[in-house]
Design a protein around this motif. Sequence first.
Motif, PDB file in Angstrom:
ATOM      1  N   ASP A 156      38.940  44.316  31.774  1.00 52.04           N
ATOM      2  CA  ASP A 156      38.375  45.658  31.670  1.00 52.04           C
ATOM      3  C   ASP A 156      39.406  46.656  31.137  1.00 52.04           C
ATOM      4  O   ASP A 156      40.606  46.398  31.157  1.00 52.04           O
ATOM      5  CB  ASP A 156      37.883  46.153  33.038  1.00 52.04           C
ATOM      6  CG  ASP A 156      36.590  45.483  33.467  1.00 52.04           C
ATOM      7  OD1 ASP A 156      36.128  44.569  32.754  1.00 52.04           O
ATOM      8  OD2 ASP A 156      36.062  45.862  34.523  1.00 52.04           O
ATOM      9  N   ARG A 177      39.151  41.997  36.682  1.00 52.28           N
ATOM     10  CA  ARG A 177      39.032  43.306  36.036  1.00 52.28           C
ATOM     11  C   ARG A 177      40.333  43.721  35.358  1.00 52.28           C
ATOM     12  O   ARG A 177      40.313  44.297  34.261  1.00 52.28           O
ATOM     13  CB  ARG A 177      38.576  44.357  37.058  1.00 52.28           C
ATOM     14  CG  ARG A 177      37.097  44.212  37.417  1.00 52.28           C
ATOM     15  CD  ARG A 177      36.671  45.157  38.513  1.00 52.28           C
ATOM     16  NE  ARG A 177      35.264  44.993  38.848  1.00 52.28           N
ATOM     17  CZ  ARG A 177      34.266  45.660  38.289  1.00 52.28           C
ATOM     18  NH1 ARG A 177      34.512  46.560  37.353  1.00 52.28           N
ATOM     19  NH2 ARG A 177      33.022  45.443  38.663  1.00 52.28           N
ATOM     20  N   THR A 222      38.642  49.929  35.294  1.00 50.24           N
ATOM     21  CA  THR A 222      39.256  49.324  36.477  1.00 50.24           C
ATOM     22  C   THR A 222      39.501  50.370  37.554  1.00 50.24           C
ATOM     23  O   THR A 222      39.187  50.157  38.734  1.00 50.24           O
ATOM     24  CB  THR A 222      40.575  48.621  36.107  1.00 50.24           C
ATOM     25  OG1 THR A 222      40.311  47.598  35.146  1.00 50.24           O
ATOM     26  CG2 THR A 222      41.226  48.005  37.331  1.00 50.24           C
TER      27      THR A 222
END
Length: 244
Positions: free
Chosen positions: A224, A220, A229
């Motif tokens: 992301d 992540r 996150t």
Amino acid sequence: MRKLFIPYVMGNKAFIENVKTLSDAGADIIEVGVPFSDPVADGPVIMDAGSKAIEEGVNVQYILDQLMKHKSSISSDYVLMTYYNIINFYGEAEFLAACEAAGVYGLIIPDLPHELIQQLKARHPKRKVKLISLIAMTTSDERMNEIAKHAEGFIYTVTMNATTGENGKFHPELKNKIAHIKAIANVPVVAGFGIRTPEHVSDIIEASDGVVIGSEIVKRFASDTQKDTVKYLNSIRTALNQAN
């Protein structure tokens, strides 16, 4: 007792900012991976992150220097996950002293079995840095008892291959083994490997004192947005808080 959130982050050029994000999201202890050229206990996501960190020029000295520089602004405890070759090359006493100066709470050394961890403890009886024990679910009860008896900081139970069925529930026998370890340990017993979702956390936390989440968080941070996150991290902290 508060259920422990122990996220893992790779020690790369961005790791301090990631550590601060994890700390702000309620992490109790943050595991910082030291990139190593020949890891034996890492899955593909973390191996790839480690390779990229090495390409960035990150080594254990960079990680220690950054932790030293920023330790006053990190509210969580943090541990290093490293391999013995790095410690040996640095020098055991020198490495432990550098870790202590940088505020490192403990070390996870996955390639050192219990007997060698005990020898390392014996060689450095005055150290303040804790040496964290790992227990695999395939370990015999006798050996579990021996490891738990000498554990420091917390015990990291490795739940590898422990999920079963489409519902992702952890096997009851896994929970029984964690309960057995908790009954004989004087430190918290946490579970790691294969834990990714709030649902996984809610299930395994019935037995354990906390969770370690590694690959999912590394993935992540790499792909992301910061907002997404943080939303994920907050969902994990909430699942842990609801178990108290």
